[in-house]
Design a protein around this motif. Structure first.
Motif, PDB file in Angstrom:
ATOM      1  N   ASN A 349     -16.520  26.651 101.670  1.00 26.01           N
ATOM      2  CA  ASN A 349     -16.520  26.315 103.088  1.00 26.01           C
ATOM      3  C   ASN A 349     -17.196  27.440 103.861  1.00 26.01           C
ATOM      4  N   GLU A 350     -17.427  27.198 105.131  1.00 23.77           N
ATOM      5  CA  GLU A 350     -18.182  28.152 105.939  1.00 23.77           C
ATOM      6  C   GLU A 350     -17.479  29.501 106.060  1.00 23.77           C
ATOM      7  N   ALA A 351     -16.154  29.499 106.005  1.00 21.78           N
ATOM      8  CA  ALA A 351     -15.416  30.756 106.188  1.00 21.78           C
ATOM      9  C   ALA A 351     -15.705  31.751 105.063  1.00 21.78           C
ATOM     10  N   VAL A 352     -15.874  31.261 103.825  1.00 20.59           N
ATOM     11  CA  VAL A 352     -16.099  32.183 102.709  1.00 20.59           C
ATOM     12  C   VAL A 352     -17.552  32.607 102.621  1.00 20.59           C
ATOM     13  N   ASP A 353     -18.410  32.033 103.455  1.00 14.48           N
ATOM     14  CA  ASP A 353     -19.831  32.395 103.460  1.00 14.48           C
ATOM     15  C   ASP A 353     -20.087  33.785 104.028  1.00 14.48           C
ATOM     16  N   GLU A 354     -19.121  34.320 104.765  1.00 17.90           N
ATOM     17  CA  GLU A 354     -19.380  35.522 105.550  1.00 17.90           C
ATOM     18  C   GLU A 354     -19.511  36.790 104.722  1.00 17.90           C
ATOM     19  N   PHE A 355     -18.841  36.854 103.580  1.00 20.11           N
ATOM     20  CA  PHE A 355     -18.765  38.113 102.856  1.00 20.11           C
ATOM     21  C   PHE A 355     -19.061  37.909 101.374  1.00 20.11           C
ATOM     22  N   PRO A 356     -19.816  38.827 100.752  1.00 20.70           N
ATOM     23  CA  PRO A 356     -20.213  38.670  99.352  1.00 20.70           C
ATOM     24  C   PRO A 356     -19.041  38.471  98.399  1.00 20.70           C
ATOM     25  N   GLN A 357     -17.938  39.222  98.639  1.00 25.08           N
ATOM     26  CA  GLN A 357     -16.800  39.146  97.744  1.00 25.08           C
ATOM     27  C   GLN A 357     -16.220  37.732  97.707  1.00 25.08           C
ATOM     28  N   THR A 358     -16.055  37.139  98.889  1.00 19.36           N
ATOM     29  CA  THR A 358     -15.486  35.789  98.931  1.00 19.36           C
ATOM     30  C   THR A 358     -16.495  34.749  98.470  1.00 19.36           C
ATOM     31  N   LEU A 359     -17.783  35.008  98.711  1.00 21.48           N
ATOM     32  CA  LEU A 359     -18.824  34.107  98.213  1.00 21.48           C
ATOM     33  C   LEU A 359     -18.697  33.930  96.709  1.00 21.48           C
ATOM     34  N   GLU A 360     -18.632  35.050  96.009  1.00 19.82           N
ATOM     35  CA  GLU A 360     -18.604  35.012  94.551  1.00 19.82           C
ATOM     36  C   GLU A 360     -17.323  34.393  94.012  1.00 19.82           C
ATOM     37  N   ILE A 361     -16.192  34.806  94.573  1.00 17.75           N
ATOM     38  CA  ILE A 361     -14.911  34.349  94.038  1.00 17.75           C
ATOM     39  C   ILE A 361     -14.680  32.871  94.339  1.00 17.75           C
ATOM     40  N   ALA A 362     -15.046  32.430  95.553  1.00 11.74           N
ATOM     41  CA  ALA A 362     -14.904  31.011  95.885  1.00 11.74           C
ATOM     42  C   ALA A 362     -15.773  30.160  94.969  1.00 11.74           C
ATOM     43  N   LEU A 363     -16.980  30.627  94.684  1.00  8.72           N
ATOM     44  CA  LEU A 363     -17.871  29.879  93.796  1.00  8.72           C
ATOM     45  C   LEU A 363     -17.298  29.825  92.385  1.00  8.72           C
ATOM     46  N   ARG A 364     -16.735  30.932  91.937  1.00 11.92           N
ATOM     47  CA  ARG A 364     -16.132  30.961  90.599  1.00 11.92           C
ATOM     48  C   ARG A 364     -14.990  29.947  90.497  1.00 11.92           C
ATOM     49  N   LYS A 365     -14.177  29.866  91.530  1.00 13.47           N
ATOM     50  CA  LYS A 365     -13.070  28.904  91.521  1.00 13.47           C
ATOM     51  C   LYS A 365     -13.591  27.472  91.556  1.00 13.47           C
ATOM     52  N   GLU A 366     -14.681  27.250  92.300  1.00 13.51           N
ATOM     53  CA  GLU A 366     -15.240  25.900  92.386  1.00 13.51           C
ATOM     54  C   GLU A 366     -15.832  25.468  91.046  1.00 13.51           C
ATOM     55  N   VAL A 367     -16.445  26.411  90.331  1.00 14.34           N
ATOM     56  CA  VAL A 367     -16.970  26.093  88.997  1.00 14.34           C
ATOM     57  C   VAL A 367     -15.828  25.730  88.055  1.00 14.34           C
ATOM     58  N   SER A 368     -14.706  26.426  88.188  1.00 19.14           N
ATOM     59  CA  SER A 368     -13.519  26.088  87.388  1.00 19.14           C
ATOM     60  C   SER A 368     -13.027  24.680  87.732  1.00 19.14           C
ATOM     61  N   HIS A 369     -13.048  24.357  89.017  1.00 16.20           N
ATOM     62  CA  HIS A 369     -12.685  23.002  89.467  1.00 16.20           C
ATOM     63  C   HIS A 369     -13.620  21.967  88.839  1.00 16.20           C
ATOM     64  N   LEU A 370     -14.918  22.258  88.837  1.00 12.32           N
ATOM     65  CA  LEU A 370     -15.890  21.356  88.223  1.00 12.32           C
ATOM     66  C   LEU A 370     -15.607  21.192  86.740  1.00 12.32           C
ATOM     67  N   TYR A 371     -15.278  22.288  86.066  1.00 13.13           N
ATOM     68  CA  TYR A 371     -14.996  22.202  84.628  1.00 13.13           C
ATOM     69  C   TYR A 371     -13.760  21.348  84.350  1.00 13.13           C
ATOM     70  N   ASP A 372     -12.736  21.485  85.172  1.00  9.76           N
ATOM     71  CA  ASP A 372     -11.539  20.657  84.998  1.00  9.76           C
ATOM     72  C   ASP A 372     -11.889  19.172  85.094  1.00  9.76           C
ATOM     73  N   ASN A 373     -12.681  18.824  86.110  1.00  8.81           N
ATOM     74  CA  ASN A 373     -13.120  17.431  86.251  1.00  8.81           C
ATOM     75  C   ASN A 373     -13.938  16.989  85.041  1.00  8.81           C
ATOM     76  N   ALA A 374     -14.863  17.862  84.620  1.00  7.24           N
ATOM     77  CA  ALA A 374     -15.758  17.519  83.526  1.00  7.24           C
ATOM     78  C   ALA A 374     -15.001  17.355  82.214  1.00  7.24           C
ATOM     79  N   THR A 375     -14.040  18.238  81.949  1.00  5.67           N
ATOM     80  CA  THR A 375     -13.264  18.150  80.712  1.00  5.67           C
ATOM     81  C   THR A 375     -12.528  16.820  80.629  1.00  5.67           C
ATOM     82  N   GLU A 376     -11.938  16.418  81.732  1.00  8.44           N
ATOM     83  CA  GLU A 376     -11.231  15.144  81.739  1.00  8.44           C
ATOM     84  C   GLU A 376     -12.187  13.989  81.458  1.00  8.44           C
TER      85      GLU A 376
END
Length: 612
Positions: A349-376
């Motif tokens: 979301n736009e809020a995590v766009d502001e800082f590099p640390q949150t950019l990376e970690i939010a993306l990492r969590k979203e990739v995990s979310h994608l993997y959960d969907n994909a595994t199923e």
């Protein structure tokens, strides 16, 4: 309404300039001050290199620590707005708890009072413009340096210089303005004055998006005798209410946690303001008593305003702290967590766009979310239940029993639950190029995008398998069913091992296992090819059926390779001391290629065609 706001504001300023040229100096002082705050923020972002974010992540272990961090960071940055935005960003990314975020906001309100002390104690008593000019001149040299640290110092130094210069022009403007118009004629006493000037302070802070700027404006006007002390107190209370607008605006692009924090900020500042208004008389007496005790001149109303600003913010924190146990459940009830929609991004979301640390970690969590969907989808596409596979002791036996077809439109599910998320990830990572992100962080962000690509390719491979899985595994059809069951078993086993990898502690994860699995995949692929060739020679499998199966096995092994590669990039930390040892011990690409090219060609079947 919004479209008329900017023209009206510009017209109002031009009209004021027409009637009084001295207003120009005051307005320019405010503008320079705000510009200085922006440069100071940019300087600390460059200079910190993520330090603020890293400290924030660790500073919320307890409420006292969170409050202390809020006080310290706001004192250093001289911007409670920046601290609020960082906090909302980290909360939206799931890095800190809601109670930790609320604690930081409490501390930021106390920290913002240091600005009033600096202006009242230094800015109004010393010719700070004399210091501003050299600071700005030196900063220009530093800003054009290549070194990030030097540029950060340059921006911070320029920010301080412009802050000082802005204060100087506001002070000079009010001093000159006093000779033309006496604003004290508009002073209001009693409850009406408290109410009206509180609203004015709120409105001024909403317009300038900075309670610091409003407080400087109030202090300079008070020092020039343009407003009464009583009205200045009300303006300061209003400024505290108005500063919540920054958090509210910052939460608009945040998730439900960010919105909860913005509401907590509003409740805290409103409650503090109400208490200050109700207790205005005893608070004034307390200010007089403290001022006498520390030696502040009875007529030094600017310093007394700084004392008042500190007292009522500290009082607000003292009153709100005991209510935290009720405030947090109220926020969670008032803004409930939405029912998760697996087809939409959760963390981007736009809020995590502001800082590099949150950019990376939010993306990492979203990739995990994608993997959960994909595994199923992968397991369901093979007519296997994910929960049963992960709980099974004998995977091969469970696969042989799984004959009932699952109701699944894999193409539709892929579009809704995988492609949509992947599109969000690609769009999110594309914005990294527009931001000042450190090369190492940018590299990891693009690596996460590649992990998402591997996951998507694995699902696409299973889509090709789905038709013949339904054809050959719902009803036993001899050796062909056995071949497809073997493929299903191998894919399920890879999914199970990656699940174990995700549950392991980071220091216990090893790239050696992944290399062993990759080598095993190539060995299984070679064995499958040899087995199919033997079945053709024995007459147990027709060349047409063999060709179809080999095409499908190609898709299956591609899916396994993609999953292994995704797990390698996602879970294995390459910056650990063991990484170099593992690199030396692990199989290199040449060895893997050697394993792949050593397989014998299939007799009697076309192995390079992928049409069924």
């Amino acid at each position: 309404m919004t479209r008329y706001y900017l023209p009206a504001a510009i017209f109002g300023l031009l009209l004021a300039f027409w009637f009084s040229p001295d207003v120009q100096e005051i307005a320019a002082g405010v503008a320079i001050f705000l510009f200085g705050m922006l440069m100071l923020e940019d300087g600390f972002k460059l200079l910190g290199g993520g330090t603020l974010e890293s400290v924030l992540e660790k500073a919320t272990a307890s409420t006292p620590r969170a409050i202390s961090f809020g006080v310290l960071s706001t004192t250093l940055l001289q911007s409670s707005s920046l601290v609020s935005i960082v906090t909302i960003s980290f909360l939206s990314a799931g890095l800190i708890s809601l109670i930790g975020g609320v604690g930081i906001i409490f501390g930021a309100n106390i920290g913002t009072t240091t600005g009033a002390w600096l202006v009242a104690g230094l800015g109004l008593k010393v010719n700070i413009a004399a210091y501003a000019m050299p600071m700005i001149a030196i900063s220009v040299i530093l800003v054009f340096q290549k070194a990030k640290a030097l540029r950060g110092i340059g921006y911070a130094l320029a920010g301080l210089g412009f802050l000082f210069l802005g204060i100087h022009y506001m002070k000079e403007g009010f001093d000159a303005f006093k000779d033309q118009i006496d604003l004290t004629r508009f002073a209001l006493s009693g409850l009406l004055g408290l109410f009206v000037y509180s609203l004015i302070g709120t409105a001024a802070t909403v317009v300038m998006q900075s309670s610091h700027a409003t407080m400087v404006l109030i202090l300079t006007a008070l020092a020039a005798g343009q407003i009464s002390y009583e009205n200045a107190l009300a303006l300061a209370i209003g400024a505290n209410i108005g500063t919540t607008i920054t958090a509210i605006i910052g939460s608009l692009g945040a998730n439900f946690q960010g919105k909860r924090l913005a509401l907590a900020h509003l409740i805290f500042n409103m409650a503090t303001a109400i208490v200050a208004l109700l207790l205005i008389v005893p608070l004034r007496e307390a200010v007089d008593w403290i001022s006498d005790m520390v030696g502040i001149d009875p007529d030094d109303y600017a310093m007394k305003l700084a004392v008042f600003h500190t007292i009522f913010n500290v009082l607000g924190v003292a009153l709100m702290l005991p209510t935290l146990g009720r405030l947090i459940p109220f926020l969670e009830t008032r803004i409930p967590e939405p029912v998760p929609d697996v087809s939409r991004p959760r963390y981007l979301n736009e809020a995590v766009d502001e800082f590099p640390q949150t950019l990376e970690i939010a993306l990492r969590k979203e990739v995990s979310h994608l993997y959960d969907n994909a595994t199923e989808l992968i397991l369901h596409g093979l007519n296997l239940h994910r929960d049963q596979i992960f709980a099974a002791e004998d995977v091969a036996a469970l696969v042989r029993k799984s004959r009932r077809p699952l109701e699944l439109d894999l193409t539709e599910a892929y579009e809704r639950r995988v492609k949509t998320l992947y599109s969000g990830i690609v769009e999110f990572t594309s914005r990294v190029g527009d931001k000042q992100v450190a090369p190492d962080i940018a590299e990891r962000i693009f690596a996460h995008r590649d992990v998402a690509s591997n996951i998507v390719q694995a699902v696409k491979s299973i889509k090709h398998l789905r038709k013949n899985v339904l054809r050959y595994t719902v009803r036993p059809q001899g050796v062909t069913t056995e071949l497809y069951d073997d493929l299903r078993t191998q894919i399920a086993r890879i999914a199970i091992e990656i699940k174990k990898l995700s549950l392991a502690e980071p220091e216990d994860r090893s790239a050696l296992w992944l290399d062993q699995e990759r080598a095993r995949i190539e060995e299984d692929a070679r064995s499958t090819t040899n087995r199919v060739g033997a079945l053709i020679r024995k007459g147990e499998l027709s060349p047409a059926a063999a060709t179809s199966f080999m095409n499908d096995s190609g898709y299956a092994y591609d899916a396994m390779r993609d999953l292994i590669e995704a797990a390698r990039s996602y879970y294995i930390e390459r910056d650990s001391a063991m990484a170099e040892v593992e690199r030396i011990l692990s199989l290199d690409e040449e060895e893997l290629n050697e394993a792949m090219t050593s397989k014998r060609p299939l007799e009697g079947a076309e192995t390079d065609t992928r049409s069924t």
